[in-house]
Design an enzyme around this catalytic site. Sequence first.
Site, mmCIF file in Angstrom:
data_model
loop_
_atom_site.group_PDB
_atom_site.id
_atom_site.type_symbol
_atom_site.label_atom_id
_atom_site.label_comp_id
_atom_site.label_asym_id
_atom_site.label_seq_id
_atom_site.Cartn_x
_atom_site.Cartn_y
_atom_site.Cartn_z
ATOM 1 N N ASN A 160 3.624 3.835 -4.399
ATOM 2 C CA ASN A 160 4.113 4.659 -5.410
ATOM 3 C C ASN A 160 4.888 5.623 -5.149
ATOM 4 O O ASN A 160 5.331 6.434 -6.114
ATOM 5 C CB ASN A 160 2.713 5.205 -6.284
ATOM 6 C CG ASN A 160 1.994 6.231 -5.003
ATOM 7 O OD1 ASN A 160 1.216 5.490 -4.284
ATOM 8 N ND2 ASN A 160 2.069 7.547 -5.212
ATOM 9 N N THR A 190 0.676 -1.234 0.043
ATOM 10 C CA THR A 190 0.008 -0.133 0.111
ATOM 11 C C THR A 190 0.864 1.203 -0.104
ATOM 12 O O THR A 190 1.805 1.269 0.601
ATOM 13 C CB THR A 190 -1.078 0.119 1.159
ATOM 14 O OG1 THR A 190 -0.247 0.406 2.356
ATOM 15 C CG2 THR A 190 -1.674 -1.374 1.395
ATOM 16 N N TYR A 231 -0.271 12.182 14.332
ATOM 17 C CA TYR A 231 0.300 11.297 13.390
ATOM 18 C C TYR A 231 0.945 10.277 14.127
ATOM 19 O O TYR A 231 0.875 8.910 13.841
ATOM 20 C CB TYR A 231 1.140 12.052 12.688
ATOM 21 C CG TYR A 231 2.168 11.064 11.620
ATOM 22 C CD1 TYR A 231 1.587 10.481 10.378
ATOM 23 C CD2 TYR A 231 3.584 10.698 12.133
ATOM 24 C CE1 TYR A 231 2.420 9.875 9.952
ATOM 25 C CE2 TYR A 231 4.145 9.822 11.349
ATOM 26 C CZ TYR A 231 3.739 9.372 10.164
ATOM 27 O OH TYR A 231 4.696 8.523 9.380
#
Length: 318
Positions: free
Chosen positions: A30, A27, A182
Amino acid sequence: MKATAPRHQPWDVRRPPRAEGKNFLVTGGNAGIGYFVAEQLAGTGATVVLGSRNPAKAEAAAASIQSRVPGARILQVRLDLAELASLRRSVEALKLDRLDAVVHNAGVALDDPPRRETRDGHELMFATNHLGHLALTRWLAPLLSAAPAARIVTVGSFAAKSERLDLDDLQSTEGYRPKRTYGRSKLAQMHFGLELDRRLRAVGSPVTSVVVHPGGALDSLTPSRPPVQVRTSGERLRGLPAGLVVQGKHAGAWPAVRAVLDPRIEGGELWGPRVFGLRGEPRREPLWSHLTDTAVAAQLWDASCDLADIDPNLGLVA
């Protein structure tokens, strides 16, 4: 006296074992660390699926990998972890008969102060980094179960080491701070990976779950892969001092790649860079003290499944 060969050959990050015939999904494959995980796995002869919410960026990443890895087998699937309802369709689009490993790598980090929510009303970083991967695991369950010994590799973050979860405010509705949110979202995902393995072992599943983190991984120390990753000479020079402490994203990928490929790694382990957890070749680390809290992990599991509207058995631990 004849010398005997070592029982296990040392792990070589630059020459991982071959994996022809296997299927791996990355996942966020890219860009960033995910791209280098995919590039390195492609070099083993496996089929690598790039999961990306941006088809154009996935196409560019696939072209880059194929230019560097002759004969690379690269597939792509549109994958938006912030859209939980879309994940079942994404898995159906894979058209695979089995999946030997998934690397839960994709993530989002917001630098701007405003808190953002998904269409489902979930805080964006918690939804993408944690809830989306939990839901994705549910829909990947049949493909993972069809492999002889599939592995789920969760990529956490060194930023999670200094954070603690607030089970009463998992989505940072109060006192939202981007860096803290985060770190907590990645900590939640690391708890998920460890709790998942405990549940898999409890039912005797051949699927295992491993948690890794990349240490400190900077763009300025990362080799160029135009147009996916471009590093100028100036950036390279400015990043050299930091190279004494941290590393590039190509090296940050090493723990995840080893966790996918090394049969000696067992479920429930934590792997990260060798030098202070920040740089170097991958090694097994003792679990961080707060990651050993199974009560927190179990409560997080139930709360997360409820938020994602997912069966707590995930189809893997029934």
